[in-house]
Design an enzyme around this catalytic site. Structure first.
Site, PDB file in Angstrom:
ATOM      1  CG  HIS A 254      -0.152   8.572  -6.805  1.00  0.00           C
ATOM      2  ND1 HIS A 254      -0.942   8.956  -6.445  1.00  0.00           N
ATOM      3  CD2 HIS A 254       0.009   8.691  -8.421  1.00  0.00           C
ATOM      4  CE1 HIS A 254      -1.804   9.456  -7.217  1.00  0.00           C
ATOM      5  NE2 HIS A 254      -1.538   9.921  -8.473  1.00  0.00           N
TER       6      HIS A 254
ATOM      7  CG  HIS B 281      -1.744   1.276   1.460  1.00  0.00           C
ATOM      8  ND1 HIS B 281      -2.952   1.023   1.127  1.00  0.00           N
ATOM      9  CD2 HIS B 281      -1.741   2.424   1.561  1.00  0.00           C
ATOM     10  CE1 HIS B 281      -4.008   2.099   1.042  1.00  0.00           C
ATOM     11  NE2 HIS B 281      -2.649   2.841   1.064  1.00  0.00           N
ATOM     12  CD  GLU B 282       1.599   3.989   3.629  1.00  0.00           C
ATOM     13  OE1 GLU B 282       1.826   5.065   2.753  1.00  0.00           O
ATOM     14  OE2 GLU B 282       0.183   3.240   4.378  1.00  0.00           O
TER      15      GLU B 282
ATOM     16  CG  HIS C   3       0.336   6.371  -0.581  1.00  0.00           C
ATOM     17  ND1 HIS C   3      -1.016   6.810  -1.500  1.00  0.00           N
ATOM     18  CD2 HIS C   3      -0.199   5.775   0.083  1.00  0.00           C
ATOM     19  CE1 HIS C   3      -1.911   6.284  -1.232  1.00  0.00           C
ATOM     20  NE2 HIS C   3      -1.459   5.971   0.938  1.00  0.00           N
TER      21      HIS C   3
HETATM   22 ZN   LIG Z   1      -3.426   5.590   1.899  1.00  0.00          ZN
END
Ligand SMILES: [Zn+2]
Length: 683
Positions: A475, A468-469, A472
């Site tokens: 991105h 998940h991190e 980010h």
């Molecule tokens: Zn998040």
């Protein structure tokens, strides 16, 4: 005191000089950067409304302030010490004050407008045009276009709303803290795990009392609700929790009048801005277009999840009746019966799973996924760091060019705040000298560190957190945007920001991926397929019921801010009526009529989620649907990966998220993929 020239916080030539930054550098750096930023603000007020004269110098000054303060805030979050905390707290109000001034500066607003209305505007790049439009939007939503009286009223409303939000949280906390249940008869603790009992014992001892003390704080409350065989005990705890800060408790902590007032003020502010409801205002900077669209989205989810939720509920009732002797399943039995059913069906321990996820294998697997899917290379590299736990990596493209860099700081420490998060150190942009500034990210977690000379072992939950991190991070790092305000996550709609992070989580549920990123810490064997299948089944356990629960909260939030009329409901009874109505429409296991969920719904009354709670499900639909391409073509499909990188990650906030999604998927988002990945497909 450090002179400007040797203050490491004022060095913007490369990576932060973490080994040298000390608390004594904070105040002088902030003072100097604020003076420079204010100078730039004054100059921008009077500058000709062109990108080069007006926007660029202001952005440069603001970026220096944001970067230096970002370092301080990062250290405060991961390496807190009393002197650093003091420096942070002393300077935070000054920095916040500056951003507030900037956001309310009418001459700057006039200049942004002049730029948009100038002949130059049409010749700007699409990214720059979007930066201008976003700036104008934010000024407008902050009340910049209002007349003097309306502006004063608008500001007064914002102030009162901030006070009410703080009071809402305080009431909730006070009401939570006021409840304690002291149990002296050990027989009543049957089923409650040893560590929860131990904590309850110590809590009682601390007050010089015999027995066990339970509270409404989650680490105390949840084990009782999930494990206590004593039904009356569960009822007592549930009732206390479900009536916190309501009319059933002391009037001074009752949040219901605050709710009525908050809703009234939000609507008044929305009307001043020219909108019919607060929900409309909330959606302006989001991907979803209208409250009706959101409600329809939620109802569609509810309709499709319903048959599966009905099956979940029927199974739970049947299990409670036959295996637990509970004939009339109530709200205070749900967690308990669910936990028992889950144990009966999918018994495996996190401990067993952990043995297959040693840190080096996990990180290697995570990086290989990114490398294969997005066509990059990730290698360890050197940089000054703030702690010996920290690692540093660089991402290069296939031709060897540096694309981005990131730090990982994975283990829990006393000096680090809880949770896992990504933060930005440096954002990608084209500098005024023409060079590209390479982006840098921090990836922070709170995992257990290695012990006994063995590598750290991660739970599967930890692994999903990493994906998940890291999503980010990608991105932020794989953006090709050249303007700060739309680079990486910047400028991306709030309800679409979680698309890349949740997208990456999906890889953590792919057999092909897990097989390659697991090795038993003793035997080196990959995760057994049978264990993976049980993990997958447990993941989707009661997916239907949990989907309906989330829809219930989100639909209540959206309708409250779109339809509910606070002016005809001064006593606030209509809030409860609306909640009841939503529950009748959506919920399968109806809570008792004294349940006052709303008085503890801090997300929407004290947090940033007002008319935005739907975002959780919204982003999940986007990410699951995007991942659907990889379900069809294989987890490592490089063509789909390149397209995801080009159309979603690289563009960042330079265009609307809906356009980016369509460019990647070839159509608008569809719910099917999320339902499929949650095990909700018709047999
Ligand atoms: Zn998040």
């Amino acid at each position: 005191l450090a002179e400007p020239n040797d203050n490491p916080l004022l060095d913007f030539s490369g990576l932060p000089r973490f080994a040298e930054i000390g608390p004594e550098h904070v105040a002088p750096a902030v003072a100097r950067l604020l003076a420079q930023a204010r100078g730039a603000m004054r100059a921008a007020e009077a500058a000709p409304p062109t990108w080069d004269d007006f926007v660029a110098p202001l952005e440069d000054a603001n970026e220096r302030l944001a970067r230096a303060w970002g370092c301080v805030a990062h250290l405060h979050a991961v390496m807190d010490s009393p002197p650093l905390r003091e420096a942070y707290n002393a300077n935070l109000p000054k920095v916040t004050q500056y951003w507030t001034e900037l956001g309310q500066n009418e001459r700057l607003y006039a200049n942004w407008r002049a730029l948009r209305d100038s002949p130059q505007f049409a010749g700007l790049s699409a990214a720059r045009r979007r930066v201008v439009e976003n700036a104008l939007r934010d000024f407008r939503l902050a009340g910049a276009e209002l007349g003097p009286d309306a502006k004063r009223r608008f500001a007064a409303i914002q102030e009162e709303l901030a006070r009410l939000a703080a009071k809402f949280s305080e009431n909730l906390l006070d009401a939570t803290n006021a409840f304690a249940l002291l149990i002296e008869d050990e027989a009543r603790l049957a089923g409650i795990p040893e560590d929860a009992r131990q904590a309850a014992r110590e809590a009682a001892q601390k007050e010089g009392k015999p027995g066990w003390k339970f509270t409404l704080h989650m680490p105390s409350y949840l084990p009782v609700m999930q494990h206590a065989g004593d039904r009356a005990l569960r009822y007592e705890m549930y009732r206390a929790n479900a009536t916190r800060a309501s009319e059933f408790g002391p009037a001074e902590w009752d949040n219901s009048p605050l709710i009525a007032r908050i809703l009234r003020l939000r609507r008044e502010a929305a009307r001043l801005l020219g909108y019919a409801s607060y929900a409309e205002v909330s959606l302006v900077p989001k991907m979803a277009r209208t409250p009706a669209q959101v409600s329809e989205f939620l109802r569609d989810l509810a309709r499709r999840a319903r048959p599966f939720a009905e099956r979940d509920a029927a199974e739970l009732r049947e299990f409670a009746r036959t295996s637990l002797g509970i004939a009339d399943l109530q709200a205070w039995d749900i967690a308990y019966a669910s936990e028992k059913l889950r144990e009966a069906r999918y018994a495996f321990s996190d401990q067993e799973v952990k043995q297959y996820f040693p840190e080096p294998k996990v990180l290697e697997g995570l990086f290989r996924v990114a490398e294969r899917v997005f066509g990059v290379c990730i290698r360890p590299a050197q940089a000054p760091v703030w702690n010996e736990d920290v690692r540093f990596y660089e991402i290069r493209d296939r031709a060897g060019a540096l694309v981005g860099q990131f730090y990982t700081d994975l283990y829990a420490r006393e000096t680090k705040r809880g949770g896992a998060w990504m933060d930005e150190a440096i954002a990608r942009r084209r500098r005024r000298d023409g060079a590209i500034q390479v982006p840098v990210a921090y990836l922070n977690c709170n995992f257990a560190r290695p012990v006994g000379g063995r590598p750290a072992l991660f739970s599967h939950e930890d692994v999903l957190t990493l994906f998940h991190e890291f999503g980010h991070c990608l991105h932020h790092l794989l953006t090709r945007a050249e303007e700060l305000a739309v680079s990486g996550l910047a400028g991306v709609e709030w309800d679409a920001v979680e698309l890349p992070s949740q997208f990456m989580e999906n890889f953590g549920w792919e057999w092909e991926v897990l097989r390659a990123m697991t090795a038993h810490v003793d035997t080196g064997e990959p995760l057994p397929r049978a264990l993976f299948d049980r993990m997958l089944a447990a993941k989707n356990f009661q997916a239907g019921l949990s989907m309906l629960r989330q829809v219930e909260y989100a639909l209540f939030d959206m309708r409250l801010h779109a339809e509910y009329d606070p002016d005809t409901d001064s006593a606030g009874a209509g809030v409860q009526r609306l909640l009841d109505e939503v529950r009748r429409e959506v919920a399968l296991i109806r809570p008792p009529e004294w349940n006052r969920f709303q008085t503890s719904f801090a997300h929407i009354f004290a947090g940033g989620y007002a008319a935005g709670y739907y975002s959780y499900k919204w982003a999940e639909v986007l990410s699951a649907d995007a991942f659907g391409v990889f379900e069809e073509r294989g987890a490592f499909d490089a063509e789909a990966g390149a397209r995801f990188r080009d159309e979603i990650l690289a563009v960042g906030g330079t265009r609307p998220a809906a356009e980016s999604f369509r460019a990647f998927r070839g159509r608008d988002p569809d719910l099917q993929a999320l339902l499929r990945r949650s095990g909700m497909v018709a047999a």
